[in-house]
Design a protein around this motif. Structure first.
Motif, mmCIF file in Angstrom:
data_model
loop_
_atom_site.group_PDB
_atom_site.id
_atom_site.type_symbol
_atom_site.label_atom_id
_atom_site.label_comp_id
_atom_site.label_asym_id
_atom_site.label_seq_id
_atom_site.Cartn_x
_atom_site.Cartn_y
_atom_site.Cartn_z
ATOM 1 N N ILE A 1 -18.225 -29.162 -5.038
ATOM 2 C CA ILE A 1 -17.671 -27.862 -5.451
ATOM 3 C C ILE A 1 -17.556 -27.788 -6.963
ATOM 4 C CG2 ILE A 1 -15.274 -28.595 -5.256
ATOM 5 C CD1 ILE A 1 -16.668 -25.174 -4.183
ATOM 6 N N LEU A 2 -17.196 -28.908 -7.614
ATOM 7 C CA LEU A 2 -17.088 -28.925 -9.074
ATOM 8 C C LEU A 2 -18.460 -28.748 -9.714
ATOM 9 C CD1 LEU A 2 -15.466 -29.347 -11.661
ATOM 10 C CD2 LEU A 2 -15.742 -31.820 -11.347
ATOM 11 N N PHE A 3 -19.451 -29.443 -9.182
ATOM 12 C CA PHE A 3 -20.817 -29.339 -9.685
ATOM 13 C C PHE A 3 -21.314 -27.900 -9.568
ATOM 14 C CE2 PHE A 3 -25.260 -31.505 -9.437
ATOM 15 C CZ PHE A 3 -25.480 -31.143 -10.757
ATOM 16 N N MET A 4 -21.052 -27.278 -8.411
ATOM 17 C CA MET A 4 -21.482 -25.895 -8.198
ATOM 18 C C MET A 4 -20.795 -24.938 -9.153
ATOM 19 S SD MET A 4 -21.430 -25.827 -4.042
ATOM 20 C CE MET A 4 -22.257 -27.107 -3.094
ATOM 21 N N LEU A 5 -19.496 -25.131 -9.360
ATOM 22 C CA LEU A 5 -18.747 -24.255 -10.258
ATOM 23 C C LEU A 5 -19.294 -24.318 -11.676
ATOM 24 C CD1 LEU A 5 -15.081 -24.883 -9.040
ATOM 25 C CD2 LEU A 5 -16.385 -22.774 -8.823
ATOM 26 N N ILE A 6 -19.634 -25.525 -12.115
ATOM 27 C CA ILE A 6 -20.159 -25.687 -13.477
ATOM 28 C C ILE A 6 -21.494 -24.958 -13.627
ATOM 29 C CG2 ILE A 6 -21.066 -27.360 -15.136
ATOM 30 C CD1 ILE A 6 -18.994 -29.355 -14.028
ATOM 31 N N ILE A 7 -22.397 -25.168 -12.659
ATOM 32 C CA ILE A 7 -23.727 -24.548 -12.739
ATOM 33 C C ILE A 7 -23.612 -23.028 -12.678
ATOM 34 C CG2 ILE A 7 -25.967 -24.323 -11.615
ATOM 35 C CD1 ILE A 7 -25.658 -27.186 -10.623
ATOM 36 N N LEU A 8 -22.816 -22.519 -11.736
ATOM 37 C CA LEU A 8 -22.688 -21.071 -11.579
ATOM 38 C C LEU A 8 -22.003 -20.434 -12.778
ATOM 39 C CD1 LEU A 8 -21.731 -20.906 -7.803
ATOM 40 C CD2 LEU A 8 -23.838 -20.059 -8.835
ATOM 41 N N ALA A 9 -21.049 -21.162 -13.394
ATOM 42 C CA ALA A 9 -20.375 -20.627 -14.577
ATOM 43 C C ALA A 9 -21.344 -20.530 -15.752
ATOM 44 C CB ALA A 9 -19.185 -21.513 -14.939
ATOM 45 N N VAL A 10 -22.305 -21.455 -15.827
ATOM 46 C CA VAL A 10 -23.268 -21.457 -16.934
ATOM 47 C C VAL A 10 -24.393 -20.451 -16.679
ATOM 48 C CG1 VAL A 10 -24.984 -22.845 -18.157
ATOM 49 C CG2 VAL A 10 -22.761 -23.833 -17.588
ATOM 50 N N VAL A 11 -24.958 -20.493 -15.461
ATOM 51 C CA VAL A 11 -26.118 -19.663 -15.139
ATOM 52 C C VAL A 11 -25.708 -18.234 -14.816
ATOM 53 C CG1 VAL A 11 -28.075 -19.393 -13.565
ATOM 54 C CG2 VAL A 11 -27.386 -21.668 -14.318
ATOM 55 N N GLY A 12 -24.583 -18.075 -14.156
ATOM 56 C CA GLY A 12 -24.161 -16.754 -13.716
ATOM 57 C C GLY A 12 -24.413 -16.580 -12.234
ATOM 58 N N PRO A 13 -23.459 -15.956 -11.518
ATOM 59 C CA PRO A 13 -23.593 -15.833 -10.059
ATOM 60 C C PRO A 13 -24.558 -14.739 -9.644
ATOM 61 C CG PRO A 13 -21.553 -14.805 -10.795
ATOM 62 C CD PRO A 13 -22.182 -15.415 -12.014
ATOM 63 N N SER A 14 -25.326 -15.022 -8.596
ATOM 64 C CA SER A 14 -26.177 -14.041 -7.927
ATOM 65 C C SER A 14 -26.550 -14.631 -6.573
ATOM 66 C CB SER A 14 -27.429 -13.720 -8.734
ATOM 67 O OG SER A 14 -28.319 -14.817 -8.748
ATOM 68 N N LEU A 15 -27.102 -13.834 -5.692
ATOM 69 C CA LEU A 15 -27.440 -14.308 -4.354
ATOM 70 C C LEU A 15 -28.453 -15.436 -4.406
ATOM 71 C CD1 LEU A 15 -27.232 -14.027 -1.277
ATOM 72 C CD2 LEU A 15 -29.001 -12.259 -1.392
ATOM 73 N N MET A 16 -29.544 -15.247 -5.149
ATOM 74 C CA MET A 16 -30.580 -16.271 -5.227
ATOM 75 C C MET A 16 -30.073 -17.529 -5.922
ATOM 76 S SD MET A 16 -33.529 -17.192 -4.308
ATOM 77 C CE MET A 16 -34.047 -15.612 -3.643
ATOM 78 N N THR A 17 -29.310 -17.336 -6.996
ATOM 79 C CA THR A 17 -28.754 -18.491 -7.706
ATOM 80 C C THR A 17 -27.841 -19.296 -6.799
ATOM 81 O OG1 THR A 17 -28.825 -17.280 -9.800
ATOM 82 C CG2 THR A 17 -27.407 -19.214 -9.711
ATOM 83 N N LEU A 18 -27.033 -18.594 -6.008
ATOM 84 C CA LEU A 18 -26.104 -19.277 -5.103
ATOM 85 C C LEU A 18 -26.863 -20.108 -4.074
ATOM 86 C CD1 LEU A 18 -23.149 -19.651 -4.272
ATOM 87 C CD2 LEU A 18 -23.383 -17.624 -2.828
ATOM 88 N N ILE A 19 -27.930 -19.557 -3.512
ATOM 89 C CA ILE A 19 -28.731 -20.290 -2.526
ATOM 90 C C ILE A 19 -29.326 -21.545 -3.150
ATOM 91 C CG2 ILE A 19 -30.841 -20.212 -1.134
ATOM 92 C CD1 ILE A 19 -30.238 -17.240 -0.631
ATOM 93 N N ILE A 20 -29.901 -21.412 -4.342
ATOM 94 C CA ILE A 20 -30.533 -22.553 -5.007
ATOM 95 C C ILE A 20 -29.500 -23.612 -5.358
ATOM 96 C CG2 ILE A 20 -31.788 -23.281 -7.074
ATOM 97 C CD1 ILE A 20 -33.165 -20.537 -7.029
ATOM 98 N N VAL A 21 -28.362 -23.191 -5.891
ATOM 99 C CA VAL A 21 -27.313 -24.143 -6.280
ATOM 100 C C VAL A 21 -26.790 -24.893 -5.060
ATOM 101 C CG1 VAL A 21 -24.954 -24.330 -7.152
ATOM 102 C CG2 VAL A 21 -26.625 -22.935 -8.374
ATOM 103 N N LEU A 22 -26.527 -24.169 -3.977
ATOM 104 C CA LEU A 22 -26.060 -24.831 -2.758
ATOM 105 C C LEU A 22 -27.113 -25.800 -2.221
ATOM 106 C CD1 LEU A 22 -24.374 -21.796 -0.957
ATOM 107 C CD2 LEU A 22 -23.211 -23.866 -1.736
#
Length: 306
Positions: free
Chosen positions: A152-173
Motif C-alpha cells: 500500500i505504501l509503494f502504491m501510494l508513492i507511485i500514484l502520488a508522483v504519477v497521478g491517479p487514473s483508471l489505467m494508472t491504477l491497474i498498472i500500479v496494482l
C-alpha cells in the motif's frame, strides 16, 4: 490403411472428449456439494452480470446531482422515497445506481490488475525456476526488494508522483503484486523440472521454450488459477482503499471505494451513504473467496493427494 488411421484418430478424439465431459461433470457435482462454492459462484456471476448490464439496469444516472433530494434515507426508513430505493448521497445522487455502475469499475480494476500481475509473475517465476543460477538469484532479490516495502505504501508513492487514473491504477496494482505469483511459480517449477519426463525431453533435444510451455506450465496452471482467483478479492480491497484515500478512481467515475470516501463524513448522520458500498465490497470479496476455496479443493493436486 488410411481409413484405419482416421478411425483410430476419431476414436482417440471421442475418448478425449468423453474424459473432458466426465471431468467437467465431476467438477459440477463437487461445486453443488460445496455450499460455500455454490454461494461464491452465484455471487460472482450476479456481480459480473450486474457489471455488464450496469447502464441498462441502473435506475438513474449515477453522476446526476439533485441538491433538493440530498441525503434521502432508504425507502424503508422514515422520510425515504420510493424513487431512490437505497437513498441518496450528499449531492443527491442515487446510491443504488452508483453501486451498480461502481461494480463495473471495481471488477474491471480487480481482474485487469490480476491479469497484469499474473503475467509478470508467471514469466518471472518460470524463468527463475527453470534456469536457476544467477538469473534465479537476481529475480529473487528483486522479489525480496518488493516484499520489503509494504504494498500500500509503494502504491501510494507511485500514484502520488504519477497521478491517479483508471489505467494508472491497474498498472500500479499489477506491477506491485506480481511477486506472489513469481514465488509460487518458481517453487513449482523447481520441483517439476527435476521429474523424469522433463529430463527425457531434454535428453531428446527439446528446446527450453517447448519444455517450459508443454511440460512445466500445464502442471502449475491449476495452482496459478487458484491464487489468481483469490487475489482478485485482495485487489478489489486495495482499489477500494486507494480510492478511499483519494489516490484511486476519481470523479466523475464511480467505484465503491470512492463512495466510501464520499460517505465517511456522514457516517453518524446518514449511515446509508457509506454502508451500502461497504456491503457491496464485503459480499463481492466473500463470493470470490468462497469460489477460490472451492477451486483450490478441485484443482490443487496436493489437496487431492491428501
Amino acid at each position: 490403411m488410411q481409413i484405419q488411421v482416421e478411425t483410430n484418430k476419431d476414436i482417440s478424439i471421442n475418448t478425449q472428449n468423453e474424459k473432458t465431459k466426465s471431468k467437467f461433470s465431476k467438477w459440477v457435482k463437487m461445486l453443488f456439494k460445496s455450499k460455500t462454492g455454490t454461494v461464491g459462484l452465484v455471487i460472482v456471476l450476479l456481480m459480473i452480470m450486474m457489471a455488464l448490464s450496469a447502464d441498462v439496469i441502473a435506475p438513474h444516472d449515477p453522476s446526476k446531482t439533485n441538491v433538493m433530494d440530498r441525503l434521502l434515507p432508504p425507502v424503508w426508513s422514515e422520510g425515504g422515497d420510493s424513487t431512490y430505493l437505497l437513498g441518496t448521497d450528499n449531492l443527491g445522487r442515487d446510491i443504488l445506481s452508483r453501486i451498480i455502475v461502481g461494480s463495473r469499475v471495481s471488477l474491471l480494476v480487480g481482474i485487469s490488475a490480476v491479469i497484469v500481475a499474473g503475467a509478470i509473475g508467471l514469466a518471472m517465476g518460470l524463468i527463475a525456476g527453470y534456469y536457476g543460477g544467477f538469473i534465479d538469484r537476481a529475480i529473487m532479490r528483486v522479489v525480496d526488494a518488493f516484499l520489503a516495502i509494504p504494498n500500500i505504501l509503494f502504491m501510494l508513492i507511485i500514484l502520488a508522483v504519477v497521478g491517479p487514473s483508471l489505467m494508472t491504477l491497474i498498472i500500479v496494482l499489477g506491477v506491485t503484486t506480481w511477486v506472489v505469483y513469481a514465488r509460487m511459480v518458481r517453487g513449482e517449477t523447481l520441483s517439476i523440472k527435476e521429474r523424469d519426463y522433463v529430463n527425457s525431453a531434454k535428453a531428446v533435444g527439446a528446446k527450453d521454450f517447448r519444455i517450459i510451455t508443454v511440460y512445466i506450465l500445464p502442471n502449475i496452471i491449476s495452482s496459478f488459477i487458484v491464487i489468481a482467483t483469490l487475489n482478485v478479492a485482495t485487489t478489489i480491497i486495495l482499489e477500494s482503499s486507494l480510492s478511499f484515500l483519494g489516490l484511486g478512481i476519481q470523479s466523475p467515475d464511480v467505484s465503491w471505494g470512492l463512495m466510501l470516501s464520499d460517505g465517511r463524513e456522514y457516517i453518524a448522520t446518514s449511515w446509508w451513504v457509506a454502508t451500502f458500498p461497504g456491503i457491496a465490497i464485503t459480499v463481492t470479496v466473500l463470493g470470490i473467496i468462497f469460489l477460490g476455496d472451492w477451486l483450490r479443493d478441485v484443482l490443487d493436486p496436493k489437496l487431492k493427494a491428501n
